[in-house]
Design a protein around this motif. Sequence first.
Motif, PDB file in Angstrom:
ATOM      1  N   THR A  98      10.407   8.247   2.398  1.00 28.52           N
ATOM      2  CA  THR A  98       9.227   8.148   1.542  1.00 28.52           C
ATOM      3  C   THR A  98       9.108   9.322   0.581  1.00 28.52           C
ATOM      4  OG1 THR A  98       8.048   6.928   3.236  1.00 28.52           O
ATOM      5  CG2 THR A  98       6.718   7.992   1.554  1.00 28.52           C
ATOM      6  N   HIS A  99       9.370  10.542   1.048  1.00 29.57           N
ATOM      7  CA  HIS A  99       9.170  11.704   0.199  1.00 29.57           C
ATOM      8  C   HIS A  99      10.087  11.657  -1.020  1.00 29.57           C
ATOM      9  CE1 HIS A  99       6.479  13.062   3.133  1.00 29.57           C
ATOM     10  NE2 HIS A  99       7.272  13.813   3.856  1.00 29.57           N
ATOM     11  N   GLU A 100      11.244  11.015  -0.883  1.00 25.80           N
ATOM     12  CA  GLU A 100      12.168  10.915  -2.003  1.00 25.80           C
ATOM     13  C   GLU A 100      11.874   9.699  -2.871  1.00 25.80           C
ATOM     14  OE1 GLU A 100      15.946  10.871  -0.058  1.00 25.80           O
ATOM     15  OE2 GLU A 100      16.075  13.065   0.042  1.00 25.80           O
ATOM     16  N   SER A 101      11.053   8.771  -2.379  1.00 27.68           N
ATOM     17  CA  SER A 101      10.743   7.544  -3.132  1.00 27.68           C
ATOM     18  C   SER A 101       9.255   7.247  -3.067  1.00 27.68           C
ATOM     19  CB  SER A 101      11.555   6.369  -2.563  1.00 27.68           C
ATOM     20  OG  SER A 101      12.927   6.636  -2.571  1.00 27.68           O
ATOM     21  N   PRO A 102       8.408   8.169  -3.532  1.00 29.29           N
ATOM     22  CA  PRO A 102       6.964   7.930  -3.466  1.00 29.29           C
ATOM     23  C   PRO A 102       6.538   6.856  -4.473  1.00 29.29           C
ATOM     24  CG  PRO A 102       7.407   9.956  -4.645  1.00 29.29           C
ATOM     25  CD  PRO A 102       8.730   9.484  -4.134  1.00 29.29           C
ATOM     26  N   ILE A 103       5.370   6.303  -4.263  1.00 31.65           N
ATOM     27  CA  ILE A 103       4.843   5.291  -5.160  1.00 31.65           C
ATOM     28  C   ILE A 103       4.571   5.899  -6.535  1.00 31.65           C
ATOM     29  CG2 ILE A 103       2.407   5.647  -4.544  1.00 31.65           C
ATOM     30  CD1 ILE A 103       2.104   2.551  -4.666  1.00 31.65           C
ATOM     31  N   THR A 104       4.819   5.132  -7.584  1.00 30.35           N
ATOM     32  CA  THR A 104       4.572   5.595  -8.941  1.00 30.35           C
ATOM     33  C   THR A 104       3.152   5.251  -9.374  1.00 30.35           C
ATOM     34  OG1 THR A 104       5.333   3.546  -9.936  1.00 30.35           O
ATOM     35  CG2 THR A 104       7.001   5.262  -9.518  1.00 30.35           C
ATOM     36  N   ARG A 156      -3.434   2.405  -0.422  1.00 25.32           N
ATOM     37  CA  ARG A 156      -2.344   1.667  -1.059  1.00 25.32           C
ATOM     38  C   ARG A 156      -1.056   2.497  -1.077  1.00 25.32           C
ATOM     39  NH1 ARG A 156      -2.948  -1.971  -6.557  1.00 25.32           N
ATOM     40  NH2 ARG A 156      -0.997  -3.126  -6.246  1.00 25.32           N
ATOM     41  N   ALA A 157      -1.185   3.785  -1.368  1.00 34.96           N
ATOM     42  CA  ALA A 157      -0.010   4.661  -1.349  1.00 34.96           C
ATOM     43  C   ALA A 157       0.559   4.774   0.059  1.00 34.96           C
ATOM     44  CB  ALA A 157      -0.384   6.038  -1.888  1.00 34.96           C
ATOM     45  N   GLY A 158      -0.317   4.874   1.073  1.00 32.09           N
ATOM     46  CA  GLY A 158       0.147   4.948   2.450  1.00 32.09           C
ATOM     47  C   GLY A 158       0.849   3.689   2.897  1.00 32.09           C
ATOM     48  N   ALA A 159       0.346   2.526   2.468  1.00 36.81           N
ATOM     49  CA  ALA A 159       0.991   1.260   2.819  1.00 36.81           C
ATOM     50  C   ALA A 159       2.375   1.167   2.194  1.00 36.81           C
ATOM     51  CB  ALA A 159       0.116   0.096   2.349  1.00 36.81           C
ATOM     52  N   HIS A 160       2.497   1.587   0.946  1.00 37.65           N
ATOM     53  CA  HIS A 160       3.814   1.614   0.298  1.00 37.65           C
ATOM     54  C   HIS A 160       4.778   2.487   1.095  1.00 37.65           C
ATOM     55  CE1 HIS A 160       6.855   2.236  -2.897  1.00 37.65           C
ATOM     56  NE2 HIS A 160       6.795   3.510  -2.524  1.00 37.65           N
ATOM     57  N   ALA A 161       4.297   3.652   1.541  1.00 37.60           N
ATOM     58  CA  ALA A 161       5.159   4.593   2.252  1.00 37.60           C
ATOM     59  C   ALA A 161       5.751   3.989   3.514  1.00 37.60           C
ATOM     60  CB  ALA A 161       4.380   5.855   2.588  1.00 37.60           C
ATOM     61  N   CYS A 162       4.997   3.137   4.185  1.00 34.91           N
ATOM     62  CA  CYS A 162       5.468   2.550   5.442  1.00 34.91           C
ATOM     63  C   CYS A 162       6.643   1.595   5.239  1.00 34.91           C
ATOM     64  CB  CYS A 162       4.329   1.798   6.133  1.00 34.91           C
ATOM     65  SG  CYS A 162       3.047   2.867   6.799  1.00 34.91           S
ATOM     66  N   THR A 163       6.836   1.135   4.019  1.00 36.51           N
ATOM     67  CA  THR A 163       7.875   0.132   3.756  1.00 36.51           C
ATOM     68  C   THR A 163       9.121   0.727   3.115  1.00 36.51           C
ATOM     69  OG1 THR A 163       7.042  -0.427   1.547  1.00 36.51           O
ATOM     70  CG2 THR A 163       6.082  -1.598   3.427  1.00 36.51           C
ATOM     71  N   VAL A 164       9.137   2.056   2.918  1.00 37.25           N
ATOM     72  CA  VAL A 164      10.237   2.705   2.191  1.00 37.25           C
ATOM     73  C   VAL A 164      10.861   3.790   3.060  1.00 37.25           C
ATOM     74  CG1 VAL A 164      10.889   3.993   0.135  1.00 37.25           C
ATOM     75  CG2 VAL A 164       9.061   2.298   0.007  1.00 37.25           C
ATOM     76  N   PRO A 165      12.128   3.659   3.469  1.00 39.26           N
ATOM     77  CA  PRO A 165      12.789   4.768   4.151  1.00 39.26           C
ATOM     78  C   PRO A 165      12.889   5.970   3.206  1.00 39.26           C
ATOM     79  CG  PRO A 165      14.061   2.736   4.374  1.00 39.26           C
ATOM     80  CD  PRO A 165      13.013   2.483   3.334  1.00 39.26           C
TER      81      PRO A 165
END
Length: 293
Positions: A280-286, A269-278
């Motif tokens: 990612t390291h600055e906007s990781p899933i909470t 789930r965290a990996g899927a979120h990462a794919c949708t956010v430019p």
Amino acid sequence: MSARPAVTHDVLVLGGAGVDTTVYVPELPLPYADTYAVPPVVDRIGNTGAGVALGCAALGLSVAFADLIGDDPQGALIRRAMRGVDCRWGPAEAGTRRSVLLVGPDGRRTSLFDPKATPGERLAPDLYAGVRARHAHVSITDFGRHTYDHLDAMSVSTDLHDWNGLDDHHKDFAYRSDLVFLSAAALPRPEATMRDILDRGRAATVVCTRGADGCLVLTRGGTARAFPAAPLPGPVADSNGAGDAFVSGFLYGRLRGLPLEECVRLGARAGAHACTVPGTHESPITEAALLAP
């Protein structure tokens, strides 16, 4: 130099901070042309150690991080981006690691990595030996292999990334970690490599990510199990950092004492979120988003 006082954290991450210069290109591979007009080029914090540290911190875990960075603008960017994490910095003689990422419209990327490595460079033990942590995650920087001698009291994980199962550089990490992540990208026979890691090393679990095909998990004495990828919560923007997000989500579940299947689900789930956010390291899933129904 005296060691720092011992402190307690959930996760200690060793090595792996750098700066990514991201260029969004019209296609990959990029055909030769003298000039391409591209969207704004962005410098962001990157590399796997920083990704795991920031991802775990966003999930509410207490994180310590130690690494070598340069006295340069890239090092200053990293310090700013990681100011919310307990960081311990040593000087990198050759400067801060850098990558140029070419990202296509489908989110796939090609990374041009400059490790800024100096032969014989070491991460001074006094930067991390005083940290009492429940778990350590070691990045596959060359100096990372020398940190294992100081981590005997902790469980340790590592991410071998696109290892081909043969290169010697990765073997210390593969065989000295309790939990091993790697990608199937360069493996002709992923299960055979996973079993070799279990047979020759101390790992109890090996997780091999396969992008949109999910992942394989092999435990000591068991058979390989396939798990699906999580549904994407939106359009793909950039797959860079998805593997680091997977590791963060998995470690969150593991440190919460959750079953293996749930750790995999949270990682996916965290990996899927990462794919949708430019970025990612600055906007990781909470934590709230990870656990939402």
